[in-house]
Scaffold this active site. Structure first.
Site, mmCIF file in Angstrom:
data_model
loop_
_atom_site.group_PDB
_atom_site.id
_atom_site.type_symbol
_atom_site.label_atom_id
_atom_site.label_comp_id
_atom_site.label_asym_id
_atom_site.label_seq_id
_atom_site.Cartn_x
_atom_site.Cartn_y
_atom_site.Cartn_z
ATOM 1 N N HIS A 364 8.284 -64.736 -5.507
ATOM 2 C CA HIS A 364 8.552 -63.341 -5.165
ATOM 3 C C HIS A 364 9.611 -63.155 -4.096
ATOM 4 C CE1 HIS A 364 5.543 -60.922 -7.364
ATOM 5 N NE2 HIS A 364 4.900 -62.075 -7.425
ATOM 6 N N LYS A 557 8.251 -47.177 0.966
ATOM 7 C CA LYS A 557 8.045 -48.613 0.750
ATOM 8 C C LYS A 557 7.521 -49.182 2.062
ATOM 9 C CE LYS A 557 12.445 -48.908 -0.430
ATOM 10 N NZ LYS A 557 12.332 -49.671 -1.651
ATOM 11 N N ARG A 558 7.050 -50.428 2.068
ATOM 12 C CA ARG A 558 6.619 -51.034 3.319
ATOM 13 C C ARG A 558 7.746 -50.994 4.350
ATOM 14 N NH1 ARG A 558 1.633 -53.669 3.817
ATOM 15 N NH2 ARG A 558 2.403 -54.051 5.914
ATOM 16 N N LYS A 563 14.469 -53.846 4.682
ATOM 17 C CA LYS A 563 14.509 -52.664 3.818
ATOM 18 C C LYS A 563 15.351 -51.531 4.440
ATOM 19 C CE LYS A 563 10.025 -53.599 1.548
ATOM 20 N NZ LYS A 563 10.205 -53.451 0.093
ATOM 21 N N THR A 665 10.096 -52.326 -7.165
ATOM 22 C CA THR A 665 9.519 -51.610 -8.303
ATOM 23 C C THR A 665 9.487 -50.108 -8.075
ATOM 24 O OG1 THR A 665 7.334 -52.103 -7.392
ATOM 25 C CG2 THR A 665 8.092 -53.464 -9.239
ATOM 26 N N LYS A 669 9.856 -46.504 -10.513
ATOM 27 C CA LYS A 669 8.963 -45.331 -10.530
ATOM 28 C C LYS A 669 9.764 -44.052 -10.290
ATOM 29 C CE LYS A 669 5.617 -48.389 -8.355
ATOM 30 N NZ LYS A 669 5.054 -48.743 -7.029
HETATM 31 C C1 LIG Z 1 5.497 -49.445 -6.013
HETATM 32 C C2 LIG Z 1 4.863 -49.480 -4.678
HETATM 33 C C3 LIG Z 1 5.360 -50.319 -3.675
HETATM 34 C C4 LIG Z 1 6.595 -51.187 -3.868
HETATM 35 O O1 LIG Z 1 7.711 -50.452 -3.434
HETATM 36 P P1 LIG Z 1 9.158 -51.139 -3.243
HETATM 37 O O2 LIG Z 1 10.040 -50.010 -2.868
HETATM 38 O O3 LIG Z 1 9.529 -51.748 -4.559
HETATM 39 O O4 LIG Z 1 9.006 -52.141 -2.154
HETATM 40 C C5 LIG Z 1 4.742 -50.326 -2.451
HETATM 41 N N1 LIG Z 1 3.673 -49.531 -2.199
HETATM 42 C C6 LIG Z 1 3.179 -48.697 -3.130
HETATM 43 C C7 LIG Z 1 2.006 -47.830 -2.786
HETATM 44 C C8 LIG Z 1 3.745 -48.641 -4.402
HETATM 45 O O5 LIG Z 1 3.239 -47.819 -5.328
#
Ligand SMILES: *Cc1c(COP(=O)(O)O)cnc(C)c1O
Length: 679
Positions: A364, A557-558, A563, A665, A669
């Site tokens: 990952h 995101k985290r 990031k 991911t 979305k």
């Molecule tokens: C999809 C998702 C992530 C991943 O987000 P990235 O921007 O790809 O790091 C993290 N937390 C939640 C709650 C998500 O639904």
């Protein structure tokens, strides 16, 4: 692997459902529907739905038994599931009938759904990927288990106090989990510590036994994973820990009092809490205990289950695969070797042949701070037999390196060993173990896989090119469009039919509407309604009014330096200063929305949250800027708030430092919900 169909699909029975809800509030709470609290109504509704899932669940498992397909065990420390009720209804194709049935009972399904705590047994992308895979596997009819840990406390709840993140324990099981099924009949013993004794048996073979250990009883809890519209229900099996025997007086008499207490504490501690680090290795002993705990239980049960149906353990890889979600479950390799040799009396070569055809590893990240390396002393003390096996895998691997490269001109064998060994410099390198001992190594995006092959794992790629492959991450359109954005989902279906629900590429048939003025207007109207929904959420949670006509520019995101939320907020500060200097500048109003949890010990990440909130305070309260910029930090970003946020986004911020985000991911979305990507 071949997909399976069940003999029948038990369809949703609306009248049975309504009777069942009324009956459940009565038998569970001695109440009528009118007297029940919202949480009690949620429980009553969920039990009624579970009753209907159970029939398909039994049929599916029976069909798997009869058809005996190959089964994948998706092993993961994290499953970021979110809520189960709405998702199960969507996949049962019963969402609208249940919504109607609830209305007839005087209930609002949305309100009921909001009573369910998120199952937040994960940090971020890696855990959500596991959850999306389970949804996909069930929908495609693959025989699959998710294997994980039933953490008592999942990802912490984030509160913002005076602009700072405060972590609050997530007691997600406080009211009980109506969807779970305790399965004590499949309990397993997991052993820690002690030492390994060797004796020679009558056939002259060495027999290894672990002695003087402490152990815990692993108890599985099963959660149903409903496939979309196919009657298939797979299982997410998460393990709880209990002391092996209850606190006994005779143990006290025998002077084992100390050990009794320790075993009880071991069981209590092991599943207590999810480590809240994303993309960061902490190296804590308890974390390794968690890893071995759920892996040992899962591997034992996978082998037991196989042997209940088959007689030849050597054909195990024909029926079973272990997919390891990052290196966190990598002890599965040595555990499978241990079970095969110590419990089934196979030779090393026999066990190795099975293991290397069973295990597969997903990489990952290439960031060094995320790579798992366990100090030998910690690892060998906690897992003495497992360490012996890893040592032997390493010894043989080094021989293989020497064999392959000793006579190759221009290759420094010792340099190869230094870079590739599984055990080196006092550390056990889990990624090396996973690559050497499995049949597959995959990256999570084309570019990421290329970087693995050409840079990070180049030596391994040269040695085992056939193992390397790419599996680009994905998301489930069922949760992130059909459930999260019902208006857009219906609109898409009206235009191109409903095949996109199980075959997402069908959504490209929308292309012909790209320049269609009416379609554009309908799309924008839906986006506007979703922005109104999010604006309402923001007003309720942040007490700030945002204009749904402004551009919603979102980064969720985290929180991580790589990031670059910091860069985003610095840009907003620049815009603010610019507008202060040039108040008459033409400017289309923008609402900047952040959502992010920082690991509890990650100082810079937490300071970035404070900065975002401080900037928000200044900008949102500056009358010069009113109607131009708003900045919102959404507290406690999780799967459930994500569904609302993606549906309302105009702009998706994907601005991570180049090459650091292996896949991502949330980008997908956002796209699925018609947001444009800024990168
Ligand atoms: C999809 C998702 C992530 C991943 O987000 P990235 O921007 O790809 O790091 C993290 N937390 C939640 C709650 C998500 O639904």
């Amino acid at each position: 692997m071949k997909s399976t169909t069940t003999t029948r699909k038990v369809n949703f029975d609306k009248e049975l459902f309504k009777r069942s809800v009324l009956y459940n509030v009565m038998t569970l709470y001695r109440k009528t529907l009118e007297e029940a609290t919202p949480q009690q109504v949620f429980q009553a509704v969920s039990y009624a739905i579970k009753d209907q899932i159970i029939m398909n669940w039994m049929d599916t498992q029976k069909a798997y038994e009869e058809q005996d397909p190959k089964t994948v065990y998706y092993m993961s420390m994290e499953f970021l599931m979110g809520r189960a009720l709405g998702n199960s209804l969507i996949n049962m194709q019963a969402y609208k009938p249940v919504k109607d049935a609830c209305r007839e009972l005087g209930l609002d399904l949305n309100v009921i759904e909001d009573q369910e705590p998120d199952a937040a047994l994960g940090n971020g992308g890696l855990g959500r990927l596991a959850a999306c895979f389970l949804d996909s596997l069930a929908t495609l009819g693959y025989s699959a288990y998710g294997c994980g840990i039933r953490y008592r406390y999942g990802m912490f709840k984030q509160k913002i106090e005076d602009g700072y993140q405060v972590e609050v324990p997530d007691n997600w099981l406080a009211d009980g989990n109506p969807f779970e099924l305790r399965r004590p009949e499949y309990a397993k013993e997991v052993k820690f510590g002690g030492y390994v004794s060797v004796r020679t048996d009558a056939n002259g073979r060495s027999v290894f036994t672990q002695e003087g250990y402490q152990s815990v009883r692993a108890i599985p809890y099963d959660l149903p994973i409903v496939g979309y519209g196919n009657g298939i229900v797979n299982t997410l099996r998460i393990w709880d820990a209990e002391p092996v025997e209850c606190f006994q007086l005779d143990a006290f008499d025998k002077g084992d009092y100390q050990r009794s207490v320790e075993q009880e504490n071991l069981a209590r501690n092991i599943v207590e809490v999810l480590y809240p680090n994303d993309n960061h290795y902490a190296g804590k002993e308890l974390r390794l205990k968690q890893q071995y705990f759920f892996i040992s239980a899962s591997v034992q049960e996978a082998v037991d289950k196989y042997m209940r149906k088959h007689d030849d353990i050597k054909k195990f890889p024909e029926k079973v695969t272990f997919q390891l979600n990052d290196t966190h479950p990598t002890v599965a390799i040595a555990e499978l070797m241990r079970v095969l040799m110590d419990d089934y009396y196979l030779t090393w070569d026999e066990a190795w042949s099975i293991t290397t055809r069973t295990c597969a590893y997903t990489n990952h990240t290439i960031m060094s701070e995320a790579l798992e390396k366990w100090p030998i002393d910690l690892f060998s003390r906690l897992l003495p037999r497992i360490y012996q096996i890893v040592e032997e895998i390493n010894r043989r691997f080094i021989l293989e390196i020497q064999d392959k490269y000793s006579n190759v001109p221009g290759v420094d064998v010792n340099e190869k060993i230094r870079k590739m060994a599984i055990i080196y410099d006092g550390q056990v390198k889990m990624a090396h173990l996973a690559i050497v001992s499995g049949y597959s190594v995959n990256g999570v995006a084309q570019l990421h896989t290329e970087i693995l092959k050409k840079q990070e794992l180049r030596d391994f790629y040269e040695m085992y090119p056939e193992k390397f492959n790419n599996k680009t991450n994905g998301i489930t359109q069922r949760r992130f469009l059909l459930h999260g954005n019902p208006l857009l989902a219906d609109w898409v279906t009206d235009h191109v039919g409903n095949e996109w629900i199980t075959d997402l590429p069908q959504i490209s048939r929308l292309k012909i509407y790209a320049e269609d003025k009416k379609a554009q207007q309908e799309f924008l109207n839906i986006k506007y309604q979703n922005k109104v929904r999010l604006a309402k959420y923001i007003l309720e949670h942040n007490d700030v009014e945002v204009d749904p006509r402004s551009i919603f520019d979102v980064q969720v995101k985290r929180l991580h330096e790589y990031k670059r939320q910091l860069m985003n907020i610095l840009h907003i500060m620049y815009l603010y200063n610019d507008l202060k200097e040039h108040p008459d500048r033409d400017f289309y109003p923008r609402t900047f929305i952040f959502g992010a949890k920082a690991a509890a010990g990650y100082r810079n990440a937490k300071l970035t949250i404070k900065l975002i909130n401080s900037v928000a305070d200044v900008i949102n309260n500056d009358p010069d800027i009113a109607g131009k910029i708003k900045v919102i930090f959404i507290e406690n970003y999780n799967v459930s708030s994500a569904e609302i946020i993606f549906a309302a986004a105009d702009v998706s911020e994907q601005i991570s430092t180049a090459s650091k985000e292996a896949s991502g991911t949330s980008n997908m979305k956002f796209m699925l919900n018609g947001a444009l990507t800024s990168q």
